[in-house]
Every structure is written in C-alpha cells, then in structure tokens.
Design a protein around this motif. Sequence first.
Motif, PDB file in Angstrom:
ATOM      1  N   ARG A 510      -0.776  -7.364   2.744  1.00  0.00           N
ATOM      2  CA  ARG A 510      -0.910  -7.288   1.292  1.00  0.00           C
ATOM      3  C   ARG A 510       0.082  -6.281   0.704  1.00  0.00           C
ATOM      4  NH1 ARG A 510      -7.151  -8.465  -0.316  1.00  0.00           N
ATOM      5  NH2 ARG A 510      -7.576  -9.965   1.353  1.00  0.00           N
ATOM      6  N   THR A 511       0.345  -5.228   1.434  1.00  0.00           N
ATOM      7  CA  THR A 511       1.321  -4.242   0.965  1.00  0.00           C
ATOM      8  C   THR A 511       2.709  -4.852   0.892  1.00  0.00           C
ATOM      9  OG1 THR A 511       0.020  -2.429   1.914  1.00  0.00           O
ATOM     10  CG2 THR A 511       2.359  -2.002   1.469  1.00  0.00           C
ATOM     11  N   ARG A 512       3.098  -5.583   1.937  1.00  0.00           N
ATOM     12  CA  ARG A 512       4.429  -6.214   1.943  1.00  0.00           C
ATOM     13  C   ARG A 512       4.540  -7.224   0.814  1.00  0.00           C
ATOM     14  NH1 ARG A 512       3.129  -6.716   7.572  1.00  0.00           N
ATOM     15  NH2 ARG A 512       4.114  -5.046   8.798  1.00  0.00           N
ATOM     16  N   ALA A 513       3.490  -8.012   0.607  1.00  0.00           N
ATOM     17  CA  ALA A 513       3.514  -9.006  -0.467  1.00  0.00           C
ATOM     18  C   ALA A 513       3.676  -8.329  -1.828  1.00  0.00           C
ATOM     19  CB  ALA A 513       2.239  -9.849  -0.448  1.00  0.00           C
ATOM     20  N   ALA A 514       2.986  -7.216  -2.023  1.00  0.00           N
ATOM     21  CA  ALA A 514       3.118  -6.480  -3.285  1.00  0.00           C
ATOM     22  C   ALA A 514       4.542  -5.981  -3.481  1.00  0.00           C
ATOM     23  CB  ALA A 514       2.136  -5.308  -3.296  1.00  0.00           C
ATOM     24  N   TRP A 515       5.131  -5.461  -2.426  1.00  0.00           N
ATOM     25  CA  TRP A 515       6.504  -4.951  -2.513  1.00  0.00           C
ATOM     26  C   TRP A 515       7.483  -6.072  -2.877  1.00  0.00           C
ATOM     27  CZ3 TRP A 515       8.757  -0.386  -2.837  1.00  0.00           C
ATOM     28  CH2 TRP A 515      10.123  -0.258  -2.584  1.00  0.00           C
ATOM     29  N   MET A 516       7.326  -7.235  -2.258  1.00  0.00           N
ATOM     30  CA  MET A 516       8.218  -8.355  -2.530  1.00  0.00           C
ATOM     31  C   MET A 516       8.089  -8.837  -3.972  1.00  0.00           C
ATOM     32  SD  MET A 516       9.974  -8.718   0.130  1.00  0.00           S
ATOM     33  CE  MET A 516      10.786 -10.253  -0.337  1.00  0.00           C
ATOM     34  N   ARG A 517       6.929  -8.610  -4.590  1.00  0.00           N
ATOM     35  CA  ARG A 517       6.706  -9.054  -5.970  1.00  0.00           C
ATOM     36  C   ARG A 517       6.979  -7.950  -6.981  1.00  0.00           C
ATOM     37  NH1 ARG A 517       2.168 -10.620  -7.646  1.00  0.00           N
ATOM     38  NH2 ARG A 517       2.768 -12.546  -8.705  1.00  0.00           N
ATOM     39  N   GLY A 518       7.635  -6.889  -6.540  1.00  0.00           N
ATOM     40  CA  GLY A 518       8.038  -5.840  -7.458  1.00  0.00           C
ATOM     41  C   GLY A 518       7.083  -4.683  -7.548  1.00  0.00           C
ATOM     42  N   GLY A 519       6.044  -4.681  -6.736  1.00  0.00           N
ATOM     43  CA  GLY A 519       5.084  -3.596  -6.778  1.00  0.00           C
ATOM     44  C   GLY A 519       5.657  -2.302  -6.234  1.00  0.00           C
TER      45      GLY A 519
END
Length: 793
Positions: A510-519
């Motif tokens: 979930r952390t990686r997904a957030a980072w990829m979406r600009g988080g």
Amino acid sequence: MHIQDLLDAARAGVLPSEEAAIALADCEDTKALASVAATLRDRGCLNLITYSKKVFIPLTHLCRDVCHYCTFAQTPKTLNSPYMPLDRVLDVARKGAEMGCKEALFSLGEKPELRHTVAREALAEMGYETTLQYLRDAAATVLEETGLLPHLNPGTMTPEEIASLRPVSPSMGIMLESASDRLTEIGMPHYGSPDKLPSVRLQTLRDAGAANIPFSTGILIGIGETRRERIESLLAIRELHEAHGHIQEIIIQNFRAKPNTAMHRSPEPALTELLWTIAVTRILFGAEMSVQAPPNLSPGAFGQIIAAGINDWGGVSPLTPDFINPEAPWPHLEELARETELAGKHLHERLTIYPAYAQNLNKWVDAGLKTRILKLIDAEGLPRTDDWSAGEDRSPPVDVLAGIATVPARVSGDLVTILDRAKAGRDLDETDVIRLFRARGDDFNAVVQAANDLRRKANGDVVSFVVNRNINYTNICYFKCQFCAFSQGKYSENLRGRPYDLSLDDIQRRTRAAWMRGGSEVCMQGGIHPEYTGQTYIDIVKAVKAAVPEMHVHAFSPLEVWQGAASSNLGLEGYLEQLKQAGLSTLPGTAAEILDDEVRAVICPDKIDTSQWFEVMETAHEVGFKTTATIMFGHVDRPKHWARHLLRIRALQKKTGGFTEFVPLPFVHMQAPIYLKGKARRGPTFREAMLVHAVARLALNPYITNIQASWVKLGRTGVVAALNAGCNDLGGTLMNESITRAAGAAHGQETSPQQMRELIQSANRTPRQRATDYGDADPAAIARGMGTGGLAG
C-alpha cells in the motif's frame, strides 16, 4: 434601601432581598427598571428570544373551578363531547408534526369529574376513573405516534399524580396567577374556585420540584391585585425555585376582558403595567431565568416588551388557536421573527423543556424520554432546526451558509469586545470562548467573519492539502470507545465487518502504491490490538521506510504511543526516540476526542485520560516531533468542554510550539455505539461545526495558524463554507479512508489532487499542495499524482 442602590445592585447581579423586592412596588420609573432588566437578560440570554412551535390540545373544557375571567371552562350543555376523542387528539398532533411543531401543549380544566356527572360518565365509558388518567394515555399516544413532546397543564396535582405523568411529559406547568388569598374572597375573581387557593397551587409547584420536573408558572396581572401582591407572588415562586431549581420559566400574562364572563367590563391592565411587571420579574429572578410574555396578548408592542427584559415568547402555533384567549390570534412566525429582529434580537425555536434542563436529562426527565430529547437538541439544549449531520450526503442549511457571507447588522457589545481581543492576539479565557460558541444570528455572522479575517491575515488566500494514504493496519481493538464504529472485538464478525490485521507485506504494498500515485505521506493508525507491543509499531515504521525510504510516516495516536511505551518498558521519551530512529516523521494528534475527563468518562472511560494525552504530546514535542491536534465533537459534550479543550491545546502550544495544525472532527453518529444506544446527540449541527472551526482560529491565534477542515466529515459544500469560516487547509486526499466510513459517512474514501484543486478553486482560493510539515510538496510527487486513476486496493 434607596431604589437606585437597589437597581445598581441588581445590575451587578445581586438578587434583591425580600424587603428590597417589596420596595420595588413603589418604584414608578419603569424605564429605569427596564434598563436593568434588559442588561440582565442580555447577560444571561445573549441576543436570543425563544419560542416553542407547538399545537394546543384542549383535552377537556370542563372544569370544577369558576374563575370569573375565564372562557376556556365551559358547561356540559355547551359541549358536543366532554373530552376530546383520542383520534382527534392524534389528528391535531400529526398535522402539527407535519408543520414542524415539536410540542403538544395539553390544556384542560381542573379535575372536572369532581363536579360534573357527565365527566365521570364519559371517563368511565373510556375506561378511566380520572381526567389525569386519560391525559396520561393521550400524552403517551401523541409521544409514540407523532414524536411531539407533551407539555401538560393539568392544574393542581398530588405527588402521586405528578409521578404518573412524568414518564410521558418532559415538562409541565401551572400558573400560580396570584399568591394573594384576597383574590379568593367573595366578589373577587377566584371566589368559588378551590384549585385557585394559593396554598394549593404552591403545594403543586413544591411537589413538582421534589419530583425534579421542569415546571412553567407565572402570574396573571390586572385581575384586581396590587403591585405589591404581584411581587409577593413572584417571591413565593422564587422561594420554591431556590429550593428545587425546577422553575424553567416565569410567564407574565396580562388579563384580557372577555364577553360572557363576570369580568367582561373590568379594565385591562395598561401596557405600562405589563412592562413594569416584566422588568421587576427579571430583576427578582436574575439573568438566567426565562421570562415570557405571550405575543398575541400585546400586538404592536413587541419591541417594548423585549426592551422590558423578556427572553421568550412562549408557545406559538401555526395550526391551533390560543384556546385560553381565543380572541387573540397568534402572530405569524415570519412577523414575530421580523419584529424580534427589529428589536435587535434573534428569534430561535426551543423545546418545551428549556435548554438548561435538556442538558441535564439524567436529573430532569424520565429515563424513557432521554433518547427522544437527545435526538432533537444541539449542544446547548436548543432544538436542531435542520436535517444536516456530519458525514451524511445532505446540503447544509441555507440560513447558516447565508450567515457566513452576510455582514451582521447588529452585534452584541460583549461579543465585539471578545472578538477585538482575539484579533489582537490576546489570550481569551474559558468564559470568552464559551460565549463565542453560543453565537447565533448576527453574532454568529460576526464570529465566523472575524475568524476568516484572521485566516486571511495569517494565510492569505492559499488553501493547502497533502496527497497521502491512510493505512489502518488493524481494526481489532480491546478498548471500548463508545463513539467508534471502526474497531472490532474478537467476536464482532457479525457487527460491522470482519476484523483484520494487515501484514507488513500488505503495508509495504500500500505504501508503494501511494508513492506511485503521488503520495508523499502515509497516515497510519489502527485499533489497539491485544497482541501488539511497542516493537510492533517500530516494525511497521521500518517496513514503510524499507518500501519507500522517501515516504513521510505520519503515524500513531497518543494512545498507541502510550501502549507501545508501556509494553516496551522504555518510558515515553525512550520509546519515542526509538520510533524516531526507526523513521517515524510526525504524530497525528488523534485519540483526543474531547480533552476533558468529564466527557471522556462517558465516551472512552478505559482510554488514556486528558493528562496522559498531553504527556505524550509534550514528550513528543520535546523529542523533536511535530504533531497535529484534533477535537471530535457533537456527542455528549457541551460548549464548555470545547472551550477547555482549545485552551489546553493552546497552553501546550505556547510551551512547546509543537502543533502544526488544529483539526476539528465533527462526530459522525450513524453507526456509533453510543448513538445507537440512545445516549448521544446525532452529531453537531452545521452551525456548531462552523463555529468550532471559526472559534479554533480565534482562540488559538496567534499560536496555531493552520486550521483544517475535513472533506470526509463536511462534504464539498460544507468544506467551502469552512474555508470562509477561518480554515486554510483541507488535510489529505486519504486514499482508503476507513474510520469515518465505518461510522456511516457517505462522502467517499478518496479524492484526487485534481479534485482537491478544483474544490479549492471553487471557493475562489489558490490551491497549494504541501508536505506534511507544511513545506512545499516535491515537484516530482506533484507530477506523479497528476492524471492517476482510482485506487486499485
């Protein structure tokens, strides 16, 4: 005592002694009396004039008394039926409920079965022995079928009769009319009326006090009494109120001569007599007592009556006439509001039970009525007048939205002084802050606009937000917070969804997904899992940093930190240092709810207390962490608790400077256990939600300059309103918001950076994507977030 000395003492808040009160009978300076009375009224009631929107239900016009001015009581031969049939009672009540009424006022003659055979026969046919037995069932039926709150005026009662009616009526009343025995003598208006003996009526008032029933009473002026006798009557009421605290209003009713009565030629009291009596009543009872004058009995004199010291118009019905004074029609509510506004006051609805009593339901009403009343009231005990609730997909009330944008015509002088101090950066005290929270009408407009002026001065027209992801790693919790619909116990699979406990791999994904979406931030909180230790939280932080080293970790409420420190045997400071070394960046100031143990004892008795919350926050600040601060309001709390919360936050901020922002979180009630059990209000009103944001800006100035609005709680229109009430930040885009959704909110689990920008621009503000610490967002993160689709999971 010289009259002027007496008035000066009264203005200062000293209730006149009996001797001093009697001396007022010789005071002819009504203007001077009214000046003191109006000052006292404004001190206790602010700019409010209240009324109750009700239907009148004349259960029977039969009466055993023969008051010489009354047309309500009739003889059997003039009536089609001795009693109003239950189906007719319900028909009136239902129509009233459809028109927005909240009270059913039952008026009736005194124990007619003791005088009239036809009354006894009619009661027997219905299966009753007494009128009060029928009254009890009629009131219970209205309560159950329509939701209207019954207010009963059954006349004199025994303690047993009072007790029998308490479960179906949150308030009752009996007009004393006069404590003068002289008025019961031959040739006087109460001759031949056994229930008008002052000793009998006063005993009913005394018994009602012993039974803890909010009671209405008052005097009737112009029926042959002297001014001294009026004062003596008021003093008799005051004595009972001082003993029991149950008199919720004093009604000053002026006699109206009616055809076909013994007193049809008697002169009616002049307006000056009414004004004099109102003013003296206010002086005798002080700032807090509600003093009422019926508006239909003095048409054209509303402004003068307000100036004399009233704060209430009594019951006004859009459906039924005043059966006691049928010749005097009710003013239209629009007219009453307009006339009240012209007098510089704000008209507001109330319930039949007055606010002070509605705020202490455990003492003042039967247990079976508590939930009904809680669902009707706001934090001050006044009725909610709109259907908005936090988290629901409903439009905010138009009048509050208009108030945010409308320049106030007239602002209370005491409020102006407080606002000037707040805008100058001078510390407000608890009394000041409570006063701000009580603002209504033009005063409300002034508070939110002052907050917005401060926002503009501190933040300009820029509104910030952060792109983040919520990761609620477990909903298993062994605490039993009464407001929480998110946490699950071991056996709660069939309650609000299945318990879960994310693995470290899930957290990293979930952390990686957030980072990829600009988080740029993960915000992590969860239930207090019984198997978690201090090391668990450290491992969670390390897992995030291993997945995305650049990710800002905003995690762990003070409760989680407290539990982690307790299980690690390191102490708070040592444990926080370990979290910092693991990669924790900042802490959310959640688990605050209301930082007052009076409230926490009800909503989260097993959670950390106020002092422990502050101990965690202060230690975190000393270790070098920045944190946020929150408030979760609108359940069992009151304005005094909000004020204490704000001032405690301010005190720590002055000491450490560690809070980056203040975040008001309106209580989302729909699935909250405390609400489902009938023990909490249904969240704040929209007015209250706006005030908490605005007053936070004022009370925390200049120490905390970022006030955040929650789009999940307020919705799009509500957020725009909050931006005009002192807010400058919209928090995070969230990606998987779970806690508010579990409570029943309908505003979505995520918003995109593009949608956030559009929302801010719709409020004519400039959007700014920020980092968690309010620095500028990384341009690379901004670029990653543009054009991304919905979150896969």
